[in-house]
Motif scaffolding. Structure first.
Motif, PDB file in Angstrom:
ATOM      1  N   LEU A  62      57.153  31.780  31.337  1.00 43.66           N
ATOM      2  CA  LEU A  62      58.447  32.685  30.471  1.00 43.66           C
ATOM      3  C   LEU A  62      58.427  32.005  29.181  1.00 43.66           C
ATOM      4  O   LEU A  62      57.745  30.897  28.956  1.00 43.66           O
ATOM      5  N   THR A  63      58.692  32.329  27.893  1.00 45.72           N
ATOM      6  CA  THR A  63      59.041  32.059  26.859  1.00 45.72           C
ATOM      7  C   THR A  63      60.042  30.794  26.988  1.00 45.72           C
ATOM      8  O   THR A  63      59.957  29.984  26.166  1.00 45.72           O
ATOM      9  N   LYS A  64      61.228  31.109  27.956  1.00 46.96           N
ATOM     10  CA  LYS A  64      61.852  29.860  28.300  1.00 46.96           C
ATOM     11  C   LYS A  64      61.006  28.943  28.660  1.00 46.96           C
ATOM     12  O   LYS A  64      62.162  27.549  27.814  1.00 46.96           O
ATOM     13  N   LEU A  69      60.623  21.750  32.865  1.00 43.79           N
ATOM     14  CA  LEU A  69      60.284  21.166  31.505  1.00 43.79           C
ATOM     15  C   LEU A  69      61.667  20.715  30.386  1.00 43.79           C
ATOM     16  O   LEU A  69      61.898  19.514  30.103  1.00 43.79           O
ATOM     17  N   ARG A  70      62.178  22.299  30.369  1.00 43.12           N
ATOM     18  CA  ARG A  70      63.558  21.980  30.134  1.00 43.12           C
ATOM     19  C   ARG A  70      64.851  20.548  30.536  1.00 43.12           C
ATOM     20  O   ARG A  70      65.400  19.834  30.208  1.00 43.12           O
ATOM     21  N   ASN A  71      64.609  20.472  31.996  1.00 44.06           N
ATOM     22  CA  ASN A  71      65.775  19.213  32.536  1.00 44.06           C
ATOM     23  C   ASN A  71      64.863  18.196  31.743  1.00 44.06           C
ATOM     24  O   ASN A  71      65.392  17.339  31.316  1.00 44.06           O
ATOM     25  N   GLU A  91      69.915  25.026  30.322  1.00 42.02           N
ATOM     26  CA  GLU A  91      69.646  26.057  30.272  1.00 42.02           C
ATOM     27  C   GLU A  91      69.851  26.766  29.089  1.00 42.02           C
ATOM     28  O   GLU A  91      69.461  28.124  28.426  1.00 42.02           O
ATOM     29  N   LYS A  92      70.876  26.244  27.922  1.00 40.30           N
ATOM     30  CA  LYS A  92      71.257  26.919  27.550  1.00 40.30           C
ATOM     31  C   LYS A  92      70.406  26.483  25.922  1.00 40.30           C
ATOM     32  O   LYS A  92      71.541  26.556  25.039  1.00 40.30           O
ATOM     33  N   HIS A  93      70.654  24.882  25.889  1.00 36.21           N
ATOM     34  CA  HIS A  93      70.751  24.350  24.414  1.00 36.21           C
ATOM     35  C   HIS A  93      69.265  23.933  24.264  1.00 36.21           C
ATOM     36  O   HIS A  93      68.529  23.398  23.152  1.00 36.21           O
ATOM     37  N   ILE A  94      67.762  24.623  24.935  1.00 32.20           N
ATOM     38  CA  ILE A  94      66.982  23.652  25.402  1.00 32.20           C
ATOM     39  C   ILE A  94      65.947  25.175  25.327  1.00 32.20           C
ATOM     40  O   ILE A  94      65.266  25.465  25.893  1.00 32.20           O
ATOM     41  N   LEU A  95      64.721  24.707  23.905  1.00 35.03           N
ATOM     42  CA  LEU A  95      63.465  25.962  24.054  1.00 35.03           C
ATOM     43  C   LEU A  95      62.354  25.107  23.250  1.00 35.03           C
ATOM     44  O   LEU A  95      62.475  24.810  23.275  1.00 35.03           O
ATOM     45  N   PRO A  96      61.106  25.196  24.671  1.00 38.45           N
ATOM     46  CA  PRO A  96      59.922  24.438  24.442  1.00 38.45           C
ATOM     47  C   PRO A  96      59.861  25.419  22.797  1.00 38.45           C
ATOM     48  O   PRO A  96      60.081  26.228  22.868  1.00 38.45           O
ATOM     49  N   VAL A  97      58.663  24.594  22.593  1.00 39.94           N
ATOM     50  CA  VAL A  97      57.850  25.249  20.944  1.00 39.94           C
ATOM     51  C   VAL A  97      55.960  25.290  21.024  1.00 39.94           C
ATOM     52  O   VAL A  97      55.782  23.490  21.786  1.00 39.94           O
ATOM     53  N   PRO A 281      51.136  27.091  30.941  1.00 43.33           N
ATOM     54  CA  PRO A 281      51.665  25.972  32.212  1.00 43.33           C
ATOM     55  C   PRO A 281      51.280  25.420  32.103  1.00 43.33           C
ATOM     56  O   PRO A 281      52.069  23.561  32.863  1.00 43.33           O
ATOM     57  N   PRO A 282      50.596  24.856  31.890  1.00 44.12           N
ATOM     58  CA  PRO A 282      49.630  23.541  32.298  1.00 44.12           C
ATOM     59  C   PRO A 282      49.984  22.380  31.505  1.00 44.12           C
ATOM     60  O   PRO A 282      50.170  21.166  31.401  1.00 44.12           O
ATOM     61  N   VAL A 283      49.735  23.144  30.461  1.00 45.44           N
ATOM     62  CA  VAL A 283      50.959  22.109  28.604  1.00 45.44           C
ATOM     63  C   VAL A 283      52.428  22.399  29.469  1.00 45.44           C
ATOM     64  O   VAL A 283      52.507  21.289  29.073  1.00 45.44           O
ATOM     65  N   GLN A 284      52.383  22.835  29.270  1.00 46.92           N
ATOM     66  CA  GLN A 284      54.444  22.468  30.424  1.00 46.92           C
ATOM     67  C   GLN A 284      54.447  21.234  31.513  1.00 46.92           C
ATOM     68  O   GLN A 284      55.577  20.696  30.446  1.00 46.92           O
ATOM     69  N   GLU A 285      53.463  21.368  31.792  1.00 42.15           N
ATOM     70  CA  GLU A 285      53.240  19.607  32.755  1.00 42.15           C
ATOM     71  C   GLU A 285      52.851  18.582  32.653  1.00 42.15           C
ATOM     72  O   GLU A 285      53.624  17.749  32.475  1.00 42.15           O
ATOM     73  N   ALA A 286      51.695  18.482  31.196  1.00 43.21           N
ATOM     74  CA  ALA A 286      51.614  17.676  30.550  1.00 43.21           C
ATOM     75  C   ALA A 286      52.403  17.063  29.834  1.00 43.21           C
ATOM     76  O   ALA A 286      52.889  16.533  29.478  1.00 43.21           O
TER      77      ALA A 286
END
Ligand SMILES: Cc1ncc(COP(=O)(O)O)c(C=O)c1O
Length: 402
Positions: A62-64, A69-71, A91-97, A281-286
């Motif tokens: 997901l782009t979001k 991760l956001r938690n 939910e509202k204040h964070i986006l991964p880049v 997804p693997p980058v999100q987990e790392a």
């Protein structure tokens, strides 16, 4: 083709390559203090998390980004900047880049309203080159705010006219600064928040060096922290940019986040969905593993501290150079009596010592006849302690021969 592409300036490293073309370097191993790429070892646990989650490559992300991760980011951000509990909602204040570079660029494309007669984007001068390219391709005019020794290497907001503030749709702050290492103090950030409210513009605070500092009791202040203290707990008009590249020595992971104003982030998410820049997804987990750990960040700071102490011990008696408030850069001034300017220094030291630095004027623009980077050099202490010491000794030998 888009004619605005022709407005883009050559990147500083391209200009350095041209400057050094045809120069034969001394016959010793190259030491580069030029590139701002962290060289400390990437922590094993981050790489393990990446390896352990390879099966994530089978899914579109997901782009979001994931809730986890956001938690993790929300917790880190709240703790690091002492934000009021619950004010950052994952939910509202964070986006991964995918690294802050792409996000800093994309942000201007999403924010700028080209229908306004004179869209301007304010930025420090010298500056991280992406801000300017982002402004030009968003159809806005870059306005450069000089950051000189006289201003403490931070922008002087009092020197900006009301008309410019009215035209300003976005300002990039860079704190701690590349290349100066200066941290914008709380008072100036508060002043900027008031100006943003009065003239209705967005503040993009690039804080990707926020975790490289020297005094454990005094970490660099951040935009959201000052906003919250001023009662702006919705973080209206404020967006911060953070990265794992320097904090966790994983510049190749391409992982960071932006956080702040929920309305702006919501629109930026829409933009990003079309732009197609979801984090794998693997980058999100790392990244979750990295944001959840502070021990490696502390150890990292220790390594930089050692290097700054050793290098400044050699260079401070010879040049105008001080320990920065934060970051891994030295922003050294050249003595006019040396007969060298930032370009000739860069060329000559490469020839005589096989050492690379960045001429300060390549990171700045001339405004009203003044280039705040002129006769300054940027040196990144990213290599090993021994290499940084050897680099400083080569500068010492070079200067003694002038
Ligand atoms: C001031 C500044 N901002 C942003 C970046 C981009 O970092 P990344 O894209 O790795 O997060 C850099 C990289 O050197 C930088 O110096």
């Amino acid at each position: 083709m888009n004619p605005d592409l022709d407005k883009l300036q050559p990147y500083p490293f391209q200009r350095i390559a041209q400057l050094l073309e045809g120069v034969n370097p001394a016959d010793k191993p190259l030491i580069s203090l030029a590139i701002g790429e962290p060289k400390h070892k990437a922590p094993d646990f981050i790489l393990e998390a990446l390896r352990d989650n390879m099966n994530g490559f089978s899914h579109y992300p997901l782009t979001k980004g994931s809730d986890n991760l956001r938690n993790a980011i929300a917790q880190w951000l709240t703790q690091r900047f002492k934000l009021p509990g619950g004010s950052i909602n994952h939910e509202k204040h964070i986006l991964p880049v995918n690294g802050t570079r792409e996000a800093l660029f994309a942000f201007a494309q999403a924010v700028i309203d080209r229908s306004q007669s004179k869209a301007q984007i304010l930025m420090p001068n010298p500056f991280y080159q992406i801000y300017e390219g982002a402004a030009l391709l968003a159809g806005a005019e870059p306005v450069y705010l000089p950051c000189t020794a006289e201003t403490g290497f931070i922008p002087d907001f009092d020197s900006v006219s009301a008309k410019t503030w009215d035209n300003c749709q976005l300002i990039y702050l860079c704190s701690p600064g590349n290349p100066t290492g200066a941290v914008v103090p709380e008072e100036q950030i508060r002043q900027l928040l008031e100006l943003a409210e009065k003239h209705d513009f967005v503040i993009a605070s690039d804080e990707c060096y926020s975790e490289i500092y020297f005094d454990e009791e005094n970490p660099p202040v951040g935009l959201l922290e000052v906003a919250a203290k001023a009662g702006n707990t919705d973080y209206k008009r404020c967006v911060v940019f953070h990265s794992l590249s320097k904090r966790s020595n994983v510049p190749g992971l391409r992982s960071g986040f932006i956080a702040g104003d929920a309305q702006i982030l919501n629109k930026f998410l829409l933009y990003r969905t079309y732009h197609g820049c979801a984090m794998s997804p693997p980058v999100q987990e790392a990244s979750i593993a990295a944001w959840n750990d502070e021990a490696h960040v502390l150890a990292n700071r220790h390594l930089y501290r050692e290097k700054f102490d050793a290098v400044l011990g050699i260079l401070a008696p010879l040049m105008d150079v001080q320990k920065p408030a934060a970051s891994f850069y030295l922003w050294a001034g050249l003595d006019e009596q040396s007969g060298l300017n930032d370009e000739t220094f860069t060329r000559e030291i490469y020839a005589q010592q096989n050492l690379k630095v960045v001429p300060g004027s390549y990171l700045s623009r001339d405004v009203a006849g003044l280039n705040p980077g002129k006769n300054r050099l940027r040196m990144a202490l990213v290599a090993t302690l021994d290499e940084c010491i050897e680099g400083a000794q080569r500068i010492e030998s070079f200067l003694r021969l002038q």
